[in-house]
Scaffold this motif. Structure first.
Motif, PDB file in Angstrom:
ATOM      1  N   ARG A  36      33.912  46.468  39.375  1.00 28.84           N
ATOM      2  CA  ARG A  36      32.613  45.987  38.881  1.00 28.84           C
ATOM      3  C   ARG A  36      32.143  46.809  37.692  1.00 28.84           C
ATOM      4  O   ARG A  36      31.678  46.273  36.695  1.00 28.84           O
ATOM      5  CB  ARG A  36      31.567  46.031  40.000  1.00 28.84           C
ATOM      6  N   ALA A  37      32.281  48.131  37.798  1.00 28.77           N
ATOM      7  CA  ALA A  37      31.839  49.001  36.712  1.00 28.77           C
ATOM      8  C   ALA A  37      32.693  48.816  35.466  1.00 28.77           C
ATOM      9  O   ALA A  37      32.175  48.770  34.344  1.00 28.77           O
ATOM     10  CB  ALA A  37      31.862  50.461  37.161  1.00 28.77           C
ATOM     11  N   SER A  38      34.007  48.690  35.643  1.00 31.16           N
ATOM     12  CA  SER A  38      34.883  48.591  34.474  1.00 31.16           C
ATOM     13  C   SER A  38      34.683  47.283  33.732  1.00 31.16           C
ATOM     14  O   SER A  38      34.744  47.253  32.504  1.00 31.16           O
ATOM     15  CB  SER A  38      36.347  48.773  34.868  1.00 31.16           C
ATOM     16  N   ILE A  39      34.433  46.205  34.452  1.00 27.17           N
ATOM     17  CA  ILE A  39      34.239  44.933  33.752  1.00 27.17           C
ATOM     18  C   ILE A  39      32.960  44.992  32.924  1.00 27.17           C
ATOM     19  O   ILE A  39      32.884  44.442  31.838  1.00 27.17           O
ATOM     20  CB  ILE A  39      34.250  43.726  34.733  1.00 27.17           C
ATOM     21  N   ARG A  40      31.954  45.695  33.437  1.00 27.06           N
ATOM     22  CA  ARG A  40      30.685  45.804  32.706  1.00 27.06           C
ATOM     23  C   ARG A  40      30.815  46.730  31.490  1.00 27.06           C
ATOM     24  O   ARG A  40      30.204  46.482  30.466  1.00 27.06           O
ATOM     25  CB  ARG A  40      29.572  46.321  33.620  1.00 27.06           C
ATOM     26  N   SER A  41      31.617  47.800  31.608  1.00 28.93           N
ATOM     27  CA  SER A  41      31.735  48.721  30.478  1.00 28.93           C
ATOM     28  C   SER A  41      32.765  48.252  29.459  1.00 28.93           C
ATOM     29  O   SER A  41      32.566  48.375  28.266  1.00 28.93           O
ATOM     30  CB  SER A  41      32.065  50.134  30.961  1.00 28.93           C
ATOM     31  N   ASP A  42      33.880  47.699  29.945  1.00 26.16           N
ATOM     32  CA  ASP A  42      34.931  47.248  29.030  1.00 26.16           C
ATOM     33  C   ASP A  42      34.614  45.895  28.398  1.00 26.16           C
ATOM     34  O   ASP A  42      35.103  45.579  27.320  1.00 26.16           O
ATOM     35  CB  ASP A  42      36.272  47.140  29.749  1.00 26.16           C
ATOM     36  N   PRO A  44      31.206  44.141  27.913  1.00 23.10           N
ATOM     37  CA  PRO A  44      29.742  44.113  28.083  1.00 23.10           C
ATOM     38  C   PRO A  44      29.137  42.715  28.002  1.00 23.10           C
ATOM     39  O   PRO A  44      28.018  42.512  28.438  1.00 23.10           O
ATOM     40  CB  PRO A  44      29.230  45.006  26.945  1.00 23.10           C
ATOM     41  N   TRP A  45      29.872  41.735  27.498  1.00 27.01           N
ATOM     42  CA  TRP A  45      29.360  40.371  27.450  1.00 27.01           C
ATOM     43  C   TRP A  45      29.224  39.792  28.844  1.00 27.01           C
ATOM     44  O   TRP A  45      28.503  38.829  29.064  1.00 27.01           O
ATOM     45  CB  TRP A  45      30.260  39.474  26.605  1.00 27.01           C
ATOM     46  N   GLU A  46      29.920  40.382  29.809  1.00 29.61           N
ATOM     47  CA  GLU A  46      29.904  39.853  31.171  1.00 29.61           C
ATOM     48  C   GLU A  46      28.625  40.295  31.880  1.00 29.61           C
ATOM     49  O   GLU A  46      28.422  41.464  32.138  1.00 29.61           O
ATOM     50  CB  GLU A  46      31.129  40.353  31.931  1.00 29.61           C
ATOM     51  N   THR A  47      27.766  39.351  32.164  1.00 29.64           N
ATOM     52  CA  THR A  47      26.496  39.677  32.798  1.00 29.64           C
ATOM     53  C   THR A  47      26.284  38.973  34.132  1.00 29.64           C
ATOM     54  O   THR A  47      25.262  39.173  34.775  1.00 29.64           O
ATOM     55  CB  THR A  47      25.321  39.302  31.869  1.00 29.64           C
ATOM     56  N   LEU A  48      27.222  38.154  34.554  1.00 29.80           N
ATOM     57  CA  LEU A  48      27.048  37.438  35.820  1.00 29.80           C
ATOM     58  C   LEU A  48      27.037  38.411  36.992  1.00 29.80           C
ATOM     59  O   LEU A  48      27.888  39.293  37.077  1.00 29.80           O
ATOM     60  CB  LEU A  48      28.197  36.455  36.052  1.00 29.80           C
ATOM     61  N   PRO A  49      26.089  38.233  37.903  1.00 29.71           N
ATOM     62  CA  PRO A  49      26.129  39.029  39.142  1.00 29.71           C
ATOM     63  C   PRO A  49      27.395  38.681  39.938  1.00 29.71           C
ATOM     64  O   PRO A  49      27.884  37.548  39.887  1.00 29.71           O
ATOM     65  CB  PRO A  49      24.878  38.573  39.900  1.00 29.71           C
ATOM     66  N   MET A  50      27.905  39.655  40.680  1.00 29.18           N
ATOM     67  CA  MET A  50      29.140  39.438  41.441  1.00 29.18           C
ATOM     68  C   MET A  50      29.008  38.274  42.418  1.00 29.18           C
ATOM     69  O   MET A  50      29.974  37.549  42.648  1.00 29.18           O
ATOM     70  CB  MET A  50      29.541  40.705  42.194  1.00 29.18           C
ATOM     71  N   VAL A  53      29.849  35.284  40.459  1.00 24.64           N
ATOM     72  CA  VAL A  53      31.275  35.271  40.123  1.00 24.64           C
ATOM     73  C   VAL A  53      32.086  34.828  41.337  1.00 24.64           C
ATOM     74  O   VAL A  53      32.978  33.972  41.226  1.00 24.64           O
ATOM     75  CB  VAL A  53      31.740  36.661  39.633  1.00 24.64           C
ATOM     76  N   GLU A  54      31.767  35.390  42.499  1.00 24.99           N
ATOM     77  CA  GLU A  54      32.509  35.030  43.710  1.00 24.99           C
ATOM     78  C   GLU A  54      32.308  33.555  44.060  1.00 24.99           C
ATOM     79  O   GLU A  54      33.233  32.891  44.508  1.00 24.99           O
ATOM     80  CB  GLU A  54      32.101  35.940  44.864  1.00 24.99           C
ATOM     81  N   LEU A  55      31.121  33.032  43.821  1.00 27.34           N
ATOM     82  CA  LEU A  55      30.877  31.612  44.065  1.00 27.34           C
ATOM     83  C   LEU A  55      31.666  30.749  43.078  1.00 27.34           C
ATOM     84  O   LEU A  55      32.228  29.721  43.458  1.00 27.34           O
ATOM     85  CB  LEU A  55      29.377  31.315  43.979  1.00 27.34           C
ATOM     86  N   LEU A  56      31.731  31.177  41.823  1.00 24.81           N
ATOM     87  CA  LEU A  56      32.562  30.465  40.841  1.00 24.81           C
ATOM     88  C   LEU A  56      34.021  30.462  41.287  1.00 24.81           C
ATOM     89  O   LEU A  56      34.713  29.444  41.164  1.00 24.81           O
ATOM     90  CB  LEU A  56      32.457  31.116  39.459  1.00 24.81           C
ATOM     91  N   GLN A  57      34.489  31.594  41.815  1.00 22.87           N
ATOM     92  CA  GLN A  57      35.876  31.675  42.267  1.00 22.87           C
ATOM     93  C   GLN A  57      36.136  30.690  43.408  1.00 22.87           C
ATOM     94  O   GLN A  57      37.158  30.003  43.421  1.00 22.87           O
ATOM     95  CB  GLN A  57      36.207  33.102  42.712  1.00 22.87           C
ATOM     96  N   ALA A 120      37.411  33.144  31.618  1.00 19.78           N
ATOM     97  CA  ALA A 120      37.206  34.356  30.814  1.00 19.78           C
ATOM     98  C   ALA A 120      37.078  35.587  31.715  1.00 19.78           C
ATOM     99  O   ALA A 120      37.664  36.643  31.439  1.00 19.78           O
ATOM    100  CB  ALA A 120      35.969  34.212  29.937  1.00 19.78           C
ATOM    101  N   TRP A 121      36.319  35.442  32.802  1.00 20.97           N
ATOM    102  CA  TRP A 121      36.128  36.553  33.739  1.00 20.97           C
ATOM    103  C   TRP A 121      37.464  36.933  34.369  1.00 20.97           C
ATOM    104  O   TRP A 121      37.807  38.111  34.450  1.00 20.97           O
ATOM    105  CB  TRP A 121      35.114  36.150  34.812  1.00 20.97           C
ATOM    106  N   THR A 122      38.231  35.940  34.803  1.00 24.62           N
ATOM    107  CA  THR A 122      39.526  36.188  35.434  1.00 24.62           C
ATOM    108  C   THR A 122      40.481  36.876  34.464  1.00 24.62           C
ATOM    109  O   THR A 122      41.150  37.853  34.817  1.00 24.62           O
ATOM    110  CB  THR A 122      40.131  34.863  35.953  1.00 24.62           C
TER     111      THR A 122
END
Length: 168
Positions: A36-42, A44-50, A53-57, A120-122
């Motif tokens: 979770r931390a790495s996706i936000r730092s690497d 930063p465009w990713e702002t969806l709450p987990m 994201v899990e519901l999208l999955q 994109a998230w995946t």
């Protein structure tokens, strides 16, 4: 990462009084937190709450789906999932439609924007994990590869249905 870079890992490998269940819980918790931390730092465009994201999955694997079915799959209250769906509809990621099998009910589907966001998230996560995996030595990568089937089996045992099996 080798055991030389983590002396506590080397000492635990020889004599470990901590039960496997606790160590696995710690490893999974740390891995999820790091992801979770790495996706936000690497990325930063990713702002969806987990939770979204899990519901999208889940919708990526099982769409269209009723809110109750999504709640059961996520082990959440239907009201919680309904709230998430509302937020995601506002963002244009999902849509509600009439259930063709029962016109009194509705189903949730991914929109094109939702599919694009999920893809994109995946891809971002796969790139991040791929880089981390390549930082491990060959023995560590091999050990993870051997452990993956057991981890999937463990998830099934704990109640997570296989990705290709319906719960309906």
């Amino acid at each position: 990462m080798s055991s030389q870079s983590h002396p506590e890992a080397a000492s635990k490998a020889t004599v470990d009084p901590v039960p496997d269940a606790r160590r696995l819980t710690d490893a999974v918790t740390r891995l999820r937190r790091a992801l979770r931390a790495s996706i936000r730092s690497d990325y930063p465009w990713e702002t969806l709450p987990m939770a979204q994201v899990e519901l999208l999955q889940v919708l990526g694997e099982h769409s269209p789906a009723r809110v109750g079915d999504l709640a059961a799959r996520q082990r959440l209250a239907p009201s919680t999932v309904s709230g998430l769906i509302g937020q995601m509809m506002t963002s244009g990621l999902v849509a509600r439609e009439v259930d063709p099998a029962d016109r009194r009910a509705s189903v949730v589907t991914l929109t094109d924007a939702g599919r694009e966001q999920l893809a994109a998230w995946t891809q971002a996560h796969e790139r991040r994990l791929d880089a981390a995996l390549h930082a491990l030595d060959g023995d560590e990568r091999a050990a993870l590869g051997v452990a993956l089937p057991a981890l999937f089996h463990l998830a099934e045992y704990l109640g997570e249905p296989p990705a290709d099996s319906p719960t309906d």
